[in-house]
Design an enzyme around this catalytic site. Structure first.
Site, PDB file in Angstrom:
ATOM      1  N   SER B 126      44.419  45.726  45.483  1.00 22.48           N
ATOM      2  CA  SER B 126      45.590  44.840  45.482  1.00 22.48           C
ATOM      3  C   SER B 126      45.639  43.985  46.761  1.00 22.48           C
ATOM      4  O   SER B 126      44.800  43.090  46.920  1.00 22.48           O
ATOM      5  CB  SER B 126      46.847  45.685  45.283  1.00 22.48           C
ATOM      6  OG  SER B 126      47.948  44.883  45.017  1.00 22.48           O
ATOM      7  N   HIS B 163      46.514  42.153  39.971  1.00 18.04           N
ATOM      8  CA  HIS B 163      47.559  42.478  38.967  1.00 18.04           C
ATOM      9  C   HIS B 163      47.762  41.284  38.036  1.00 18.04           C
ATOM     10  O   HIS B 163      48.901  40.968  37.683  1.00 18.04           O
ATOM     11  CB  HIS B 163      48.899  42.814  39.632  1.00 18.04           C
ATOM     12  CG  HIS B 163      48.855  43.930  40.627  1.00 18.04           C
ATOM     13  ND1 HIS B 163      48.847  45.263  40.264  1.00 18.04           N
ATOM     14  CD2 HIS B 163      48.832  43.916  41.986  1.00 18.04           C
ATOM     15  CE1 HIS B 163      48.830  46.018  41.361  1.00 18.04           C
ATOM     16  NE2 HIS B 163      48.807  45.235  42.412  1.00 18.04           N
TER      17      HIS B 163
END
Lengths: 236, 236
Positions: B126, B163
């Protein structure tokens, strides 16, 4: 908290709600509140990268229905003078980073603070509402450009989170929810954050901040559980 | 595009996929790829404002299952030396702005670039994957702190959007979709953006970038229609 008695500010979560046209849900209220025959539009947030000219057509068309003229700030040779001479100002939504970067680069932040403190009505939607808070640290936007500061206009003694979305209990997505993001913000910042749902707006006048629209808003204060503010309720 | 032949990088969209534990879906691959008995963990992105100590427990517990030790960079007196001496580095997710601000403040960006160019394996999830791209301009995170720059480590000749979420055709929400945000980014930036869905990761070695996991990734190049990259496909 003291709100400047001259402030006349309308800060909307969004320009458009589902199933209706640009500004349609708020137009009547906005026209009455701004009380101007001509509005200065600031299109610097450029949603979807629209040009200033293209973007300005949207508020022009909306306000024309009420006989109010809209001129884009890019039409003026001197944007500072345009703000100083404006009857009322509308800062449209789009990308908050781009909006703030452009305003700093053109040295317009202080000018906006001055005219609004002198009583010029200010309307913002989305990014334009983020700007009324203390910083842009609770924007939802992508940081597509690097502004010289995250400091906003600071008309309100808190930050705005526009387009506030409640957590989706059925989501399998692992990205943070809005509430988690605001809680992270409070690890590093002290000011309250008001989550404004689409269709809600704040009206600031006579030294008071009122929540308008039919929905509640979610107030996050550091170290406290978030609470729901009812429409019509005075905030601060 | 030339990828440095010494780079050994694993850049994951997320640390956790729905219904499984921290790093569970990628642990075997990560252990093999990093090929280290001890991993240096960089917890500066502090998801949910977790302390460095608390956050480091998560990768410690995960990698312990494979007999690999994890030490947090905060445990070392000299973080720069810790990076220089690391067998492998894992930069965890959380808030990208906080991660980058902390790395700049501690003057660790150049050190990371140097050791990775010298062959130290780097894993990011991430925010830690955002860091492998050219800038953090396509992070999804809230700008809770102001970093001195949006420039990232630039191991990849493009930006990552972790994401990555496809537009929801049933949404009534007026906030921008991910694709709209990336298109806005391209009005002001030239580099490509790779939308990595949860469960996907990039593996960089031998001067090649490979997409891993079972999902496709969405590649946005300026001025072109986005395309889907198949797993196993070499990117650049």
């Amino acid at each position: 908290m003291n709100i400047h008695p001259n402030y006349r500010i309308l800060a909307a979560s969004t320009s458009t709600i589902h199933g209706s046209g640009y500004l349609e849900y708020i137009l009547e209220e906005a026209v009455e509140f701004l009380n101007a025959s001509e509005i200065l539009f600031i299109p610097y947030a450029r949603p979807s990268g629209l040009s200033y000219e293209e973007y300005t057509l949207a508020p022009q068309k909306a306000f024309a229905q009420k006989g109010v003229e809209v001129r884009g700030i890019h039409e003026f040779e001197n944007p500072k003078a345009a703000i100083q001479n404006a009857q009322a100002i509308f800062v449209g939504g789009g990308n908050t980073f781009l909006l703030v970067k452009t305003l700093y680069e053109l040295d317009l932040m202080e000018t906006l603070k001055t005219v609004v403190a002198n009583g010029t009505p200010y309307m913002g939607s989305s990014a334009g509402s983020n700007l009324t808070g203390m910083t842009i640290g609770t924007t939802n936007d992508m940081p597509i450009v690097y502004p010289p500061s995250f400091d906003a206009l600071g008309f309100l003694p808190f930050n705005i989170n526009p387009h506030y979305l409640d957590p989706d209990p059925n989501s399998t997505h692992k990205g943070e929810t809005r509430e988690m993001r605001i809680q992270e913000f409070h690890h590093f910042n002290d000011q309250a954050v008001l989550g404004l749902r689409e269709g809600s707006w704040l009206e600031v006048q006579n030294g008071e901040i009122n929540l308008k629209g039919s929905l509640t808003a979610r107030l996050f204060e550091k170290g406290k559980s978030p609470i729901e503010i009812a429409p019509g309720q005075v905030i601060f």
